[in-house]
Design a protein around this motif. Structure first.
Motif, PDB file in Angstrom:
ATOM      1  N   SER A  23       0.792  -0.975   0.005  1.00  0.00           N
ATOM      2  CA  SER A  23       0.207   0.210  -0.037  1.00  0.00           C
ATOM      3  C   SER A  23       0.823   1.213  -0.091  1.00  0.00           C
ATOM      4  CB  SER A  23      -1.013  -0.130   1.114  1.00  0.00           C
ATOM      5  OG  SER A  23      -0.250  -0.010   2.329  1.00  0.00           O
ATOM      6  N   GLN A  25       0.780   3.574   2.297  1.00  0.00           N
ATOM      7  CA  GLN A  25       1.238   3.579   3.328  1.00  0.00           C
ATOM      8  C   GLN A  25       2.652   2.719   3.697  1.00  0.00           C
ATOM      9  OE1 GLN A  25       0.255   6.216   5.869  1.00  0.00           O
ATOM     10  NE2 GLN A  25       2.235   5.420   7.111  1.00  0.00           N
ATOM     11  N   GLU A  26       2.527   1.644   3.400  1.00  0.00           N
ATOM     12  CA  GLU A  26       3.745   0.582   3.593  1.00  0.00           C
ATOM     13  C   GLU A  26       4.985   1.169   2.695  1.00  0.00           C
ATOM     14  OE1 GLU A  26       1.814  -3.796   4.047  1.00  0.00           O
ATOM     15  OE2 GLU A  26       1.460  -2.833   2.158  1.00  0.00           O
ATOM     16  N   TYR A  44       2.733   9.346  -3.267  1.00  0.00           N
ATOM     17  CA  TYR A  44       1.562   9.185  -4.441  1.00  0.00           C
ATOM     18  C   TYR A  44       1.804   9.611  -5.973  1.00  0.00           C
ATOM     19  CZ  TYR A  44      -2.203   7.223  -1.374  1.00  0.00           C
ATOM     20  OH  TYR A  44      -2.768   6.391  -0.806  1.00  0.00           O
ATOM     21  N   THR A  60      -5.274  -4.125  -7.814  1.00  0.00           N
ATOM     22  CA  THR A  60      -6.584  -3.680  -7.236  1.00  0.00           C
ATOM     23  C   THR A  60      -7.398  -4.684  -6.693  1.00  0.00           C
ATOM     24  OG1 THR A  60      -7.343  -3.583  -9.617  1.00  0.00           O
ATOM     25  CG2 THR A  60      -6.639  -1.494  -8.733  1.00  0.00           C
ATOM     26  N   GLU A  64     -10.682  -2.195  -1.597  1.00  0.00           N
ATOM     27  CA  GLU A  64      -9.277  -1.952  -0.974  1.00  0.00           C
ATOM     28  C   GLU A  64      -8.526  -0.700  -1.669  1.00  0.00           C
ATOM     29  OE1 GLU A  64      -7.753  -3.247   1.541  1.00  0.00           O
ATOM     30  OE2 GLU A  64      -9.509  -4.418   2.038  1.00  0.00           O
ATOM     31  N   ASN A  65      -7.931  -0.186  -1.129  1.00  0.00           N
ATOM     32  CA  ASN A  65      -7.023   1.092  -1.766  1.00  0.00           C
ATOM     33  C   ASN A  65      -6.020   0.264  -2.540  1.00  0.00           C
ATOM     34  OD1 ASN A  65      -8.192   3.346  -0.459  1.00  0.00           O
ATOM     35  ND2 ASN A  65      -7.004   2.885   1.332  1.00  0.00           N
ATOM     36  N   ARG A  67      -2.518  -1.193  -4.382  1.00  0.00           N
ATOM     37  CA  ARG A  67      -1.394  -1.667  -3.765  1.00  0.00           C
ATOM     38  C   ARG A  67      -0.500  -1.631  -5.048  1.00  0.00           C
ATOM     39  NH1 ARG A  67      -4.419  -3.215  -0.089  1.00  0.00           N
ATOM     40  NH2 ARG A  67      -3.985  -3.908   1.749  1.00  0.00           N
ATOM     41  N   TYR A  68       0.815  -1.586  -4.929  1.00  0.00           N
ATOM     42  CA  TYR A  68       1.783  -1.425  -6.087  1.00  0.00           C
ATOM     43  C   TYR A  68       2.695  -2.585  -6.093  1.00  0.00           C
ATOM     44  CZ  TYR A  68      -0.484   3.151  -6.065  1.00  0.00           C
ATOM     45  OH  TYR A  68      -1.728   3.987  -6.080  1.00  0.00           O
ATOM     46  N   GLN A  82      -4.970 -11.893   0.569  1.00  0.00           N
ATOM     47  CA  GLN A  82      -4.920 -10.973   1.532  1.00  0.00           C
ATOM     48  C   GLN A  82      -5.194 -11.300   2.935  1.00  0.00           C
ATOM     49  OE1 GLN A  82      -7.900  -7.894   0.835  1.00  0.00           O
ATOM     50  NE2 GLN A  82      -6.583  -6.484   2.044  1.00  0.00           N
ATOM     51  N   GLN A  87      -4.222  -7.231   6.728  1.00  0.00           N
ATOM     52  CA  GLN A  87      -4.522  -6.515   5.678  1.00  0.00           C
ATOM     53  C   GLN A  87      -3.357  -6.617   4.642  1.00  0.00           C
ATOM     54  OE1 GLN A  87      -7.803  -6.085   5.215  1.00  0.00           O
ATOM     55  NE2 GLN A  87      -7.893  -6.600   7.420  1.00  0.00           N
ATOM     56  N   ARG A  88      -1.943  -7.182   4.967  1.00  0.00           N
ATOM     57  CA  ARG A  88      -1.130  -7.357   3.861  1.00  0.00           C
ATOM     58  C   ARG A  88      -1.473  -8.132   2.889  1.00  0.00           C
ATOM     59  NH1 ARG A  88       4.011  -9.066   7.056  1.00  0.00           N
ATOM     60  NH2 ARG A  88       2.402 -10.555   7.858  1.00  0.00           N
TER      61      ARG A  88
END
Length: 152
Positions: A23, A25-26, A44, A60, A64-65, A67-68, A82, A87-88
């Protein structure tokens, strides 16, 4: 072509080294280890650039938001798992194969995505440890009094 900055390099390195979809945040948490004072807006902005440059792929999952993950991982057909506890998201390299037989008669399957949900190894071990501790606490200790007698 955009220039490469320390922030962008740290963000890309965080994604590459994770070997799983992250994510934003991660990514911020990991890249901040290399570049202090890194903000989420910078993450971002650089993610958008990396996606446009096709160095990073967006993952996607429903509800969920995004992830990359690195395009190296994205270029190989794979699915995702998941963890419902932390939530990882992790890569799953197996595939059930030809899903065309599941489509209604006359339909043509062009692609598929599969996401498994459950507990990752870390969360499963933690849950098992909690159950073991709770079971040990719930087990009554043997009665110490030898003269105790239950009437029949």
């Amino acid at each position: 072509m955009e220039r490469t900055t320390r922030q962008k390099t740290a963000i890309q390195a965080a994604i590459e080294s994770a070997q799983r979809p992250l994510s934003a945040q991660e990514i911020l948490e990991q890249a901040s280890l290399q570049v202090t004072q890194l903000g989420i807006a910078t993450v971002y902005r650089n993610l958008k650039s990396l996606v446009l440059e096709e160095k990073v792929h967006v993952v996607t999952l429903p509800g969920e938001n995004p992830r990359y993950e690195s395009n190296t991982a994205a270029n190989h057909h794979h699915h995702h798992f998941q963890c419902t506890t932390c939530q990882r998201v992790f890569d799953v390299h197996d595939c059930p194969g030809d899903l065309k037989r599941m489509a209604p008669q006359g339909f043509v399957v062009e692609r598929h995505e599969l996401t498994l949900y459950g507990r990752c190894a870390d969360c499963n071990a933690a849950a098992s440890a909690k159950v073991s501790v709770a079971a040990a606490k719930a087990t009554p200790a043997p009665h110490a009094c030898a003269s105790h007698h239950d009437p029949a």
